[in-house]
Every structure is written in structure tokens, then in C-alpha cells.
Design a protein around this motif. Structure first.
Motif, short mmCIF file in Angstrom:
data_model
loop_
_atom_site.label_atom_id
_atom_site.label_comp_id
_atom_site.label_asym_id
_atom_site.label_seq_id
_atom_site.Cartn_x
_atom_site.Cartn_y
_atom_site.Cartn_z
N MET A 1 1.10 -6.20 3.65
CA MET A 1 -0.26 -6.52 4.05
C MET A 1 -1.24 -5.64 3.27
O MET A 1 -1.11 -4.42 3.24
CB MET A 1 -0.44 -6.26 5.56
N LYS A 2 -2.23 -6.28 2.65
CA LYS A 2 -3.28 -5.53 1.97
C LYS A 2 -4.56 -5.71 2.78
O LYS A 2 -4.96 -6.83 3.08
CB LYS A 2 -3.47 -6.05 0.54
N ILE A 20 -3.11 4.97 7.11
CA ILE A 20 -2.34 5.66 6.06
C ILE A 20 -1.50 6.77 6.67
O ILE A 20 -0.31 6.92 6.36
CB ILE A 20 -3.29 6.20 4.96
N LYS A 21 -2.09 7.53 7.58
CA LYS A 21 -1.37 8.65 8.22
C LYS A 21 -0.17 8.16 9.02
O LYS A 21 0.88 8.81 9.06
CB LYS A 21 -2.33 9.42 9.12
N SER A 22 -0.31 7.00 9.66
CA SER A 22 0.78 6.47 10.49
C SER A 22 1.98 6.04 9.65
O SER A 22 3.09 5.89 10.18
CB SER A 22 0.28 5.26 11.29
N ARG A 141 -1.56 -13.26 14.31
CA ARG A 141 -2.21 -12.38 15.29
C ARG A 141 -1.29 -11.22 15.67
O ARG A 141 -1.75 -10.09 15.87
CB ARG A 141 -2.59 -13.18 16.54
N LEU A 142 0.00 -11.49 15.75
CA LEU A 142 0.96 -10.44 16.06
C LEU A 142 0.98 -9.38 14.96
O LEU A 142 1.06 -8.18 15.25
CB LEU A 142 2.36 -11.04 16.24
N LEU A 147 -0.49 -3.88 13.39
CA LEU A 147 -1.26 -2.97 12.52
C LEU A 147 -2.13 -2.06 13.38
O LEU A 147 -2.15 -0.84 13.19
CB LEU A 147 -2.13 -3.78 11.56
N LEU A 148 -2.84 -2.64 14.34
CA LEU A 148 -3.72 -1.87 15.21
C LEU A 148 -2.92 -0.91 16.10
O LEU A 148 -3.36 0.21 16.37
CB LEU A 148 -4.56 -2.80 16.07
#
Length: 258
Positions: A1-2, A20-22, A141-142, A147-148
Motif C-alpha cells: 500500500m502506498k 513508519i514507526k509501527s 475497507r478492512l 492501517l489505522l
């Protein structure tokens, strides 16, 4: 994913750092555009994302575009690039630009999701209020939700109460920072060094919040469990009631919604 950010204010920076940290995204998969190119390049060097020279360039490079500009700028900025966004996903973090409003601007060929995150996403410990309506497919959506979730707790709610929820989760860090500062000032006033005062207050707040979340104990009962008859805690509670702490917090939520 970009992914890409149109706008690089405090919230966009917090999300970019968190993603990025995750470890969920690599630096080379995060793009950003902002009109102030010099400031954008400085943030790029600091955070690691790839800077873009225009919103159009960014939209061509990304699968998911975060609309992170000021709400009053949304119509002008995203109206100009809606053709480049066809078939892509736009995640709005601009207050008030929910699914219905952004869909009207961008049309049916752009997938839209409305969220309201808070600044602790920077350390992957945020809260993201997510509107429970979208025109994305279930799998898409998943992917966005996962990502969130890499930067915090995702809570799905109807659009009509997202503002109220965000007044707690989004504005709340400012309110709680004031509580931290006030309690620490009280400790400093009575001889505790400033650094240790902040450490004590913040650690206490984290532990108390975890205790409530893990046990489900009513906050009133948690308060009662600390208040011995005639003891120091009940005297402090009485002082807070006299000062109107709870009413002040309720009014703060009301004011931020209004």
C-alpha cells in the motif's frame, strides 16, 4: 500500500510518523505534499516520507490519499485533482468533511472514508474515530482499518456523533495535558522536582486508565476505592468538587463541539 498526505500539519505528521514507526509502512511508501515546499522537505528529512511537488503528482503515486489540509481548503484542493483520484481511496481527516460531503465533491468513482484521529497516533497509541459508512468494498475497507489500527484504537461510530466523540478523543489530549500540568505543579509546589512530578503523574494516569479498561470498574467506584473515611484522598476529592472539576470538563466537551 502506498499512501500520501495532502497537507502536512500536526495531525498528518503524527500519522506519518506513526505508520513508519509501527513498521506497517516503509518510508518509500509514504508520500506528502504541502504548498510550503521548503518546510515539506525539512519534514521529509526528519520523518522519512517522499515529498511531492503537487497534489496531482502525489495522487498519481498513491493508492490511499489522506486529505489533511484545512477544512476551508478542501473544496479548492481536492476539487482540482478529483479526476486523478478516480478509483483511489481518500481518507478525510478534515473536520466536517464526512462521507456525504466529500462524496458530493469527488463523485462516485472515488472511494471515501472519514476519520478523526488524535495526536498520540505518533507513538502508535492513538484513538481513531472512524465513520461507519463508506463506499469502499469490504476488503478495501478492512485494509484501511488495519492501517489505522497500526497506530491506535479504531472506534467506528455514526457520522452524527463523530464530532462529540472527537471532542473527547481528539481535543482530550489538550485537556488531559492541562490536568497533567496542574497535578505536576501541585507536586512541585510541595517539593517534588519537575521531571519526577511529570513521571509520577503520567505513570499514575496510564495505570488508572488501564485499570478501568481491563476491569470495567465504574470510575466512581475506582474513586471510592481510594477514599478512606476522613483520609487525604477524600479531602482532595472534596476540593476538586468545590472547584467544579467535573462540570468544567463537561463544559469543555460542549464548547469544543460547538
Amino acid at each position: 500500500m502506498k499512501i500520501g498526505f495532502v497537507g502536512m500539519g500536526n495531525m498528518a505528521k503524527a500519522l506519518a510518523i506513526g505508520f513508519i514507526k509501527s513498521g506497517y509502512l516503509d518510508c518509500k511508501d509514504v508520500f506528502a505534499y504541502a504548498p510550503n515546499q521548503e518546510k515539506l522537505r525539512k519534514n521529509s528529512q526528519k520523518i522519512g516520507f517522499i515529498p511531492c511537488s503537487s497534489a496531482g503528482e502525489l495522487s498519481q503515486s498513491c493508492d490511499v490519499v489522506f486529505a489533511a489540509c484545512k477544512p476551508y481548503q478542501m473544496e479548492k484542493v481536492f476539487g482540482a485533482i478529483k479526476d486523478e483520484l478516480k478509483g483511489k481511496t481518500v481518507v478525510s481527516v478534515a473536520a466536517g468533511w464526512d462521507f456525504e460531503k466529500l462524496s458530493c465533491l469527488l463523485g462516485d468513482e472515488v472511494k471515501v472514508q472519514y476519520i478523526l484521529p488524535n495526536t498520540p497516533v505518533e507513538i502508535c497509541n492513538g484513538v481513531i474515530v472512524m465513520e461507519n459508512v463508506s463506499n469502499m468494498g469490504q476488503d478495501e475497507r478492512l485494509k484501511v482499518k488495519k492501517l489505522l489500527e497500526s497506530v491506535g484504537k479504531v472506534v467506528e461510530l455514526p457520522g452524527n456523533i463523530m464530532g462529540a466523540a472527537s471532542s473527547v478523543s481528539g481535543c482530550g489530549p489538550a485537556f488531559i495535558a492541562m490536568v497533567i500540568e496542574g497535578l505536576a505543579d501541585g507536586a512541585v509546589k510541595n517539593g517534588v522536582p519537575r521531571a519526577q512530578a511529570y513521571e509520577l503523574v503520567c505513570s499514575m494516569m496510564i495505570g488508572t486508565a488501564k485499570l478501568q479498561l481491563e476491569t470495567g470498574t465504574h470510575p466512581g467506584e475506582m474513586k471510592d476505592n481510594v477514599c478512606s473515611p476522613g483520609g487525604s484522598t477524600i479531602r482532595g476529592v472534596s476540593a476538586l468538587e468545590e472547584a467544579g472539576l467535573r462540570n468544567a470538563l463537561i463544559k469543555a466537551v460542549d464548547a469544543s463541539i460547538n
